[in-house]
Design a protein around this motif. Structure first.
Motif, mmCIF file in Angstrom:
data_model
loop_
_atom_site.group_PDB
_atom_site.id
_atom_site.type_symbol
_atom_site.label_atom_id
_atom_site.label_comp_id
_atom_site.label_asym_id
_atom_site.label_seq_id
_atom_site.Cartn_x
_atom_site.Cartn_y
_atom_site.Cartn_z
ATOM 1 N N UNK A 24 0.955 -13.425 1.975
ATOM 2 C CA UNK A 24 0.709 -13.202 0.687
ATOM 3 C C UNK A 24 -0.505 -12.041 0.171
ATOM 4 N N UNK A 25 -1.679 -12.834 1.664
ATOM 5 C CA UNK A 25 -3.046 -11.467 1.514
ATOM 6 C C UNK A 25 -2.758 -10.809 1.852
ATOM 7 N N UNK A 26 -2.083 -10.522 2.576
ATOM 8 C CA UNK A 26 -1.976 -8.774 4.021
ATOM 9 C C UNK A 26 -0.410 -8.397 2.896
ATOM 10 N N UNK A 27 0.291 -8.223 2.441
ATOM 11 C CA UNK A 27 1.452 -8.018 1.716
ATOM 12 C C UNK A 27 0.630 -7.081 0.362
ATOM 13 N N UNK A 28 -0.752 -7.563 -0.315
ATOM 14 C CA UNK A 28 -1.849 -7.487 -1.790
ATOM 15 C C UNK A 28 -2.120 -6.182 -0.825
ATOM 16 N N UNK A 32 -1.894 -1.875 -1.358
ATOM 17 C CA UNK A 32 -3.137 -1.221 -1.739
ATOM 18 C C UNK A 32 -3.384 -0.143 -0.532
ATOM 19 N N UNK A 33 -3.140 -0.404 0.683
ATOM 20 C CA UNK A 33 -3.929 0.397 1.797
ATOM 21 C C UNK A 33 -2.617 1.686 1.821
ATOM 22 N N UNK A 34 -1.029 1.543 0.951
ATOM 23 C CA UNK A 34 0.329 2.127 0.689
ATOM 24 C C UNK A 34 -0.014 3.471 -0.434
ATOM 25 N N UNK A 35 -0.771 2.478 -1.486
ATOM 26 C CA UNK A 35 -1.018 3.462 -2.413
ATOM 27 C C UNK A 35 -2.379 4.392 -2.291
ATOM 28 N N UNK A 36 -3.677 4.061 -1.329
ATOM 29 C CA UNK A 36 -4.369 4.715 -1.208
ATOM 30 C C UNK A 36 -4.457 5.827 -0.116
ATOM 31 N N UNK A 37 -3.274 5.722 0.952
ATOM 32 C CA UNK A 37 -2.260 6.603 1.311
ATOM 33 C C UNK A 37 -1.677 8.335 1.290
ATOM 34 N N UNK A 38 -0.889 7.309 -0.479
ATOM 35 C CA UNK A 38 -0.084 8.085 -0.825
ATOM 36 C C UNK A 38 -0.589 8.956 -1.946
ATOM 37 N N UNK A 39 -1.560 8.557 -2.209
ATOM 38 C CA UNK A 39 -2.951 8.998 -3.735
ATOM 39 C C UNK A 39 -3.853 10.011 -3.079
ATOM 40 N N UNK A 40 -3.999 10.176 -1.858
ATOM 41 C CA UNK A 40 -5.274 11.001 -0.596
ATOM 42 C C UNK A 40 -4.307 11.448 -0.334
ATOM 43 N N UNK A 41 -2.912 11.804 -0.142
ATOM 44 C CA UNK A 41 -1.938 12.411 0.783
ATOM 45 C C UNK A 41 -1.465 13.291 -0.400
ATOM 46 N N UNK A 42 -1.530 13.150 -1.324
ATOM 47 C CA UNK A 42 -0.997 13.792 -2.952
ATOM 48 C C UNK A 42 -2.123 15.142 -3.089
ATOM 49 N N UNK A 43 -3.902 14.497 -2.438
ATOM 50 C CA UNK A 43 -4.561 15.198 -3.141
ATOM 51 C C UNK A 43 -4.685 16.021 -2.254
ATOM 52 N N UNK A 44 -4.321 15.299 -1.693
ATOM 53 C CA UNK A 44 -5.308 16.470 -0.224
ATOM 54 C C UNK A 44 -3.850 17.177 0.182
ATOM 55 N N UNK A 45 -2.954 17.765 -0.328
ATOM 56 C CA UNK A 45 -1.850 17.816 0.393
ATOM 57 C C UNK A 45 -1.196 17.915 1.894
ATOM 58 N N UNK A 46 -1.358 16.728 2.394
ATOM 59 C CA UNK A 46 -1.052 15.947 3.933
ATOM 60 C C UNK A 46 0.280 15.326 3.948
ATOM 61 N N UNK A 47 1.162 15.364 4.648
ATOM 62 C CA UNK A 47 2.313 15.376 4.414
ATOM 63 C C UNK A 47 2.691 14.853 5.624
ATOM 64 N N UNK A 48 1.727 14.462 6.401
ATOM 65 C CA UNK A 48 2.485 13.958 8.600
ATOM 66 C C UNK A 48 0.914 12.773 8.936
#
Length: 185
Positions: A24-28, A32-48
């Motif tokens: 459960x802790x790992x899933x949470x 959080x990591x997935x959200x951080x990665x997508x938010x950062x990618x969008x901010x920096x316009x990173x696709x890969x």
């Protein structure tokens, strides 16, 4: 580099960088990591994002995958598990297909990119014109489509083609598209 990305406070917690033994802790933490990665990618316009980015000193992802202040970095095995979770939730796809070390990030889904592409074509007067992928992804005036990978552009075009708003065309130097008015319905 675009200034102003604010890392979440959890990025300063040493356990955040370690795969957690409790499911459960790992899933949470993975969410959080997935959200951080997508938010950062969008901010920096990173696709890969590649598993190797955890080790590369010159990676565009270093700011997120490491925290030098607390002497922590995301391990490749944990990033691999995070990417697997993101693919399972359709927020990324393995690219190229058939491997599990590199993903194309969907901080916008192909359906959303289709609308961005269509809106761009209308606003720039490009309807009913044959455009090469290069003209779309490397325009003289930067656009939201600038630097978009060809395979993501192809997926967006496929979405528009299903609604009669685009036609994929083979051109002398690769692929192109003709965009039509259409309603998207």
């Amino acid at each position: 580099m675009r200034p102003g990305f604010l890392l979440p406070s959890i990025h300063s917690a040493p356990p955040f960088f370690t795969q957690q033994p409790h499911p459960g802790t790992n899933e949470t933490a993975t969410e959080h990591w997935a959200t951080l990665i997508l938010t950062y990618a969008r901010h920096r316009k990173l696709f890969v994002l590649r598993v190797e980015d955890t080790e590369a000193a010159d990676s565009e992802w270093q700011e997120v995958l490491r925290n030098e202040r607390i002497n922590r970095k995301l391990l490749a095995t944990y990033l691999s598990a995070i990417l697997e979770s993101m693919v399972a939730k359709n927020s990324a796809v393995y690219d190229p297909p058939g491997q599990t070390r590199s993903v194309l990030l969907y901080w916008r889904l192909p359906e959303e990119w289709a609308e961005v592409l269509h809106t761009w074509a209308i606003s720039t007067g490009q309807l009913n014109t044959i455009l090469t992928f290069y003209e779309i992804t490397d325009p003289p005036i930067p656009s939201p489509l600038s630097n978009m990978p060809a395979n993501l552009l192809r997926k967006a075009i496929a979405v528009l083609a299903k609604t009669g708003r685009a036609q994929l065309i083979t051109v002398a130097d690769g692929e192109g598209v003709r965009l039509f008015q259409g309603t998207g319905k």
